[in-house]
Design a protein around this motif. Sequence first.
Motif, PDB file in Angstrom:
ATOM      1  N   VAL A 151       0.731  -1.079   0.055  1.00 54.15           N
ATOM      2  CA  VAL A 151      -0.077  -0.094   0.009  1.00 54.15           C
ATOM      3  C   VAL A 151       0.811   1.241  -0.039  1.00 54.15           C
ATOM      4  CG1 VAL A 151      -1.794   1.534   1.268  1.00 54.15           C
ATOM      5  CG2 VAL A 151      -1.909  -1.109   1.145  1.00 54.15           C
ATOM      6  N   VAL A 152       1.955   1.186   0.879  1.00 55.31           N
ATOM      7  CA  VAL A 152       2.690   2.725   0.984  1.00 55.31           C
ATOM      8  C   VAL A 152       3.435   3.049  -0.379  1.00 55.31           C
ATOM      9  CG1 VAL A 152       4.734   3.686   2.002  1.00 55.31           C
ATOM     10  CG2 VAL A 152       3.016   2.382   3.291  1.00 55.31           C
ATOM     11  N   PRO A 153       4.055   2.104  -1.136  1.00 49.68           N
ATOM     12  CA  PRO A 153       4.540   2.462  -2.575  1.00 49.68           C
ATOM     13  C   PRO A 153       3.636   2.720  -3.435  1.00 49.68           C
ATOM     14  CG  PRO A 153       5.544   0.338  -1.691  1.00 49.68           C
ATOM     15  CD  PRO A 153       4.352   0.822  -0.820  1.00 49.68           C
ATOM     16  N   LEU A 154       2.213   2.247  -3.542  1.00 49.21           N
ATOM     17  CA  LEU A 154       1.207   2.635  -4.302  1.00 49.21           C
ATOM     18  C   LEU A 154       0.728   3.816  -3.990  1.00 49.21           C
ATOM     19  CD1 LEU A 154      -0.914   1.497  -6.557  1.00 49.21           C
ATOM     20  CD2 LEU A 154      -2.362   0.758  -4.856  1.00 49.21           C
ATOM     21  N   VAL A 155       0.502   4.269  -2.648  1.00 48.19           N
ATOM     22  CA  VAL A 155       0.210   5.914  -2.193  1.00 48.19           C
ATOM     23  C   VAL A 155       1.300   6.632  -2.732  1.00 48.19           C
ATOM     24  CG1 VAL A 155      -0.404   6.962  -0.276  1.00 48.19           C
ATOM     25  CG2 VAL A 155      -1.695   4.733  -0.302  1.00 48.19           C
ATOM     26  N   VAL A 156       2.392   6.645  -2.313  1.00 50.66           N
ATOM     27  CA  VAL A 156       3.386   7.377  -3.008  1.00 50.66           C
ATOM     28  C   VAL A 156       3.336   7.663  -4.417  1.00 50.66           C
ATOM     29  CG1 VAL A 156       5.942   7.697  -3.182  1.00 50.66           C
ATOM     30  CG2 VAL A 156       4.884   6.966  -0.781  1.00 50.66           C
ATOM     31  N   MET A 157       3.156   6.477  -4.960  1.00 48.03           N
ATOM     32  CA  MET A 157       3.254   6.664  -6.689  1.00 48.03           C
ATOM     33  C   MET A 157       2.097   7.479  -7.085  1.00 48.03           C
ATOM     34  SD  MET A 157       3.704   3.563  -9.459  1.00 48.03           S
ATOM     35  CE  MET A 157       2.511   2.469  -8.606  1.00 48.03           C
ATOM     36  N   LEU A 158       0.956   7.417  -6.375  1.00 45.39           N
ATOM     37  CA  LEU A 158      -0.281   8.093  -6.699  1.00 45.39           C
ATOM     38  C   LEU A 158      -0.159   9.479  -6.449  1.00 45.39           C
ATOM     39  CD1 LEU A 158      -3.259   5.515  -5.984  1.00 45.39           C
ATOM     40  CD2 LEU A 158      -2.379   6.236  -8.202  1.00 45.39           C
ATOM     41  N   PHE A 159       0.297   9.711  -5.193  1.00 43.50           N
ATOM     42  CA  PHE A 159       0.763  11.037  -4.991  1.00 43.50           C
ATOM     43  C   PHE A 159       1.592  11.850  -5.879  1.00 43.50           C
ATOM     44  CE2 PHE A 159       3.163  14.135  -2.502  1.00 43.50           C
ATOM     45  CZ  PHE A 159       2.106  15.121  -1.915  1.00 43.50           C
ATOM     46  N   ALA A 160       2.547  11.168  -6.212  1.00 40.48           N
ATOM     47  CA  ALA A 160       3.598  11.591  -7.304  1.00 40.48           C
ATOM     48  C   ALA A 160       3.163  11.954  -8.680  1.00 40.48           C
ATOM     49  CB  ALA A 160       4.771  10.672  -7.523  1.00 40.48           C
ATOM     50  N   LEU A 161       2.063  11.101  -9.064  1.00 43.22           N
ATOM     51  CA  LEU A 161       1.430  11.392 -10.163  1.00 43.22           C
ATOM     52  C   LEU A 161       0.293  12.317  -9.997  1.00 43.22           C
ATOM     53  CD1 LEU A 161       0.543   7.677 -11.402  1.00 43.22           C
ATOM     54  CD2 LEU A 161       2.163   9.335 -12.546  1.00 43.22           C
ATOM     55  N   PHE A 162      -0.069  12.624  -9.064  1.00 45.04           N
ATOM     56  CA  PHE A 162      -0.909  13.797  -8.942  1.00 45.04           C
ATOM     57  C   PHE A 162      -0.302  15.225  -8.844  1.00 45.04           C
ATOM     58  CE2 PHE A 162      -2.843  16.548  -5.676  1.00 45.04           C
ATOM     59  CZ  PHE A 162      -3.908  17.225  -6.124  1.00 45.04           C
ATOM     60  N   MET A 163       0.715  15.141  -8.147  1.00 45.72           N
ATOM     61  CA  MET A 163       1.538  16.247  -7.872  1.00 45.72           C
ATOM     62  C   MET A 163       2.142  16.766  -9.254  1.00 45.72           C
ATOM     63  SD  MET A 163       1.083  17.443  -5.034  1.00 45.72           S
ATOM     64  CE  MET A 163       2.263  18.816  -4.977  1.00 45.72           C
ATOM     65  N   GLU A 164       2.477  15.856 -10.114  1.00 44.48           N
ATOM     66  CA  GLU A 164       2.974  16.162 -11.487  1.00 44.48           C
ATOM     67  C   GLU A 164       1.837  16.731 -12.167  1.00 44.48           C
ATOM     68  OE1 GLU A 164       4.557  13.952 -15.477  1.00 44.48           O
ATOM     69  OE2 GLU A 164       3.998  12.661 -13.795  1.00 44.48           O
ATOM     70  N   ARG A 165       0.715  16.507 -12.052  1.00 45.09           N
ATOM     71  CA  ARG A 165      -0.529  17.156 -12.926  1.00 45.09           C
ATOM     72  C   ARG A 165      -0.448  18.376 -12.328  1.00 45.09           C
ATOM     73  NH1 ARG A 165      -5.480  13.725 -14.861  1.00 45.09           N
ATOM     74  NH2 ARG A 165      -4.402  11.949 -15.556  1.00 45.09           N
ATOM     75  N   VAL A 166      -0.576  18.634 -11.063  1.00 49.42           N
ATOM     76  CA  VAL A 166      -0.514  20.096 -10.413  1.00 49.42           C
ATOM     77  C   VAL A 166       0.642  20.895 -10.818  1.00 49.42           C
ATOM     78  CG1 VAL A 166      -0.522  21.170  -8.375  1.00 49.42           C
ATOM     79  CG2 VAL A 166      -1.917  19.432  -8.393  1.00 49.42           C
ATOM     80  N   GLU A 167       1.949  20.192 -10.823  1.00 53.48           N
ATOM     81  CA  GLU A 167       2.862  21.155 -11.295  1.00 53.48           C
ATOM     82  C   GLU A 167       2.775  21.669 -12.733  1.00 53.48           C
ATOM     83  OE1 GLU A 167       7.692  20.542 -11.612  1.00 53.48           O
ATOM     84  OE2 GLU A 167       6.516  19.139 -10.971  1.00 53.48           O
ATOM     85  N   THR A 168       2.280  20.642 -13.597  1.00 54.80           N
ATOM     86  CA  THR A 168       2.182  20.992 -14.954  1.00 54.80           C
ATOM     87  C   THR A 168       1.194  22.237 -15.309  1.00 54.80           C
ATOM     88  OG1 THR A 168       2.458  18.841 -15.709  1.00 54.80           O
ATOM     89  CG2 THR A 168       1.555  20.184 -17.252  1.00 54.80           C
ATOM     90  N   LYS A 169       0.030  22.110 -14.558  1.00 50.68           N
ATOM     91  CA  LYS A 169      -1.095  23.184 -14.529  1.00 50.68           C
ATOM     92  C   LYS A 169      -0.436  24.619 -14.161  1.00 50.68           C
ATOM     93  CE  LYS A 169      -4.983  20.329 -14.382  1.00 50.68           C
ATOM     94  NZ  LYS A 169      -6.355  20.061 -13.630  1.00 50.68           N
ATOM     95  N   LEU A 170       0.354  24.444 -12.970  1.00 55.94           N
ATOM     96  CA  LEU A 170       1.007  25.597 -12.567  1.00 55.94           C
ATOM     97  C   LEU A 170       2.209  26.352 -13.355  1.00 55.94           C
ATOM     98  CD1 LEU A 170       1.502  24.745  -8.538  1.00 55.94           C
ATOM     99  CD2 LEU A 170      -0.005  26.320  -9.710  1.00 55.94           C
ATOM    100  N   ARG A 171       2.859  25.322 -14.129  1.00 55.36           N
ATOM    101  CA  ARG A 171       3.905  25.553 -15.060  1.00 55.36           C
ATOM    102  C   ARG A 171       3.321  26.623 -16.209  1.00 55.36           C
ATOM    103  NH1 ARG A 171       5.904  21.130 -16.931  1.00 55.36           N
ATOM    104  NH2 ARG A 171       6.747  20.708 -14.946  1.00 55.36           N
ATOM    105  N   ASP A 172       2.123  25.986 -16.584  1.00 57.23           N
ATOM    106  CA  ASP A 172       1.669  26.679 -17.762  1.00 57.23           C
ATOM    107  C   ASP A 172       0.803  27.959 -17.307  1.00 57.23           C
ATOM    108  OD1 ASP A 172       2.096  24.495 -19.276  1.00 57.23           O
ATOM    109  OD2 ASP A 172       0.155  23.648 -19.210  1.00 57.23           O
TER     110      ASP A 172
END
Length: 82
Positions: free
Chosen positions: A8-29
């Motif tokens: 569960v912990v690696p899965l949660v960390v991976m999902l959090f990283a994917l979510f933060m990548e989307r947020v970062e992309t929107k902020l960069r634009d």
Amino acid sequence: MAVWFVFVVPLVVMLFALFMERVETKLRDAAVREDEVTQLLEDMRPDEARALYGHGIGRALDLFRLRRRGGRAARTRQRVRM
């Protein structure tokens, strides 16, 4: 029980990283570049100054970008899109 944490912990960390990548992309634009702000402040017109004072940097940069792209023709194109 500890086995679940191993999965569960690696899965949660991976999902959090994917979510933060989307947020970062929107902020960069949406980010404002420093050279655009410098150019705006150096070549500001009265309508852009009013927009900066009344509505903030976003609206002033929109007017500045419209002026740089072509003025009146660009404004009418933007109105048609809205």
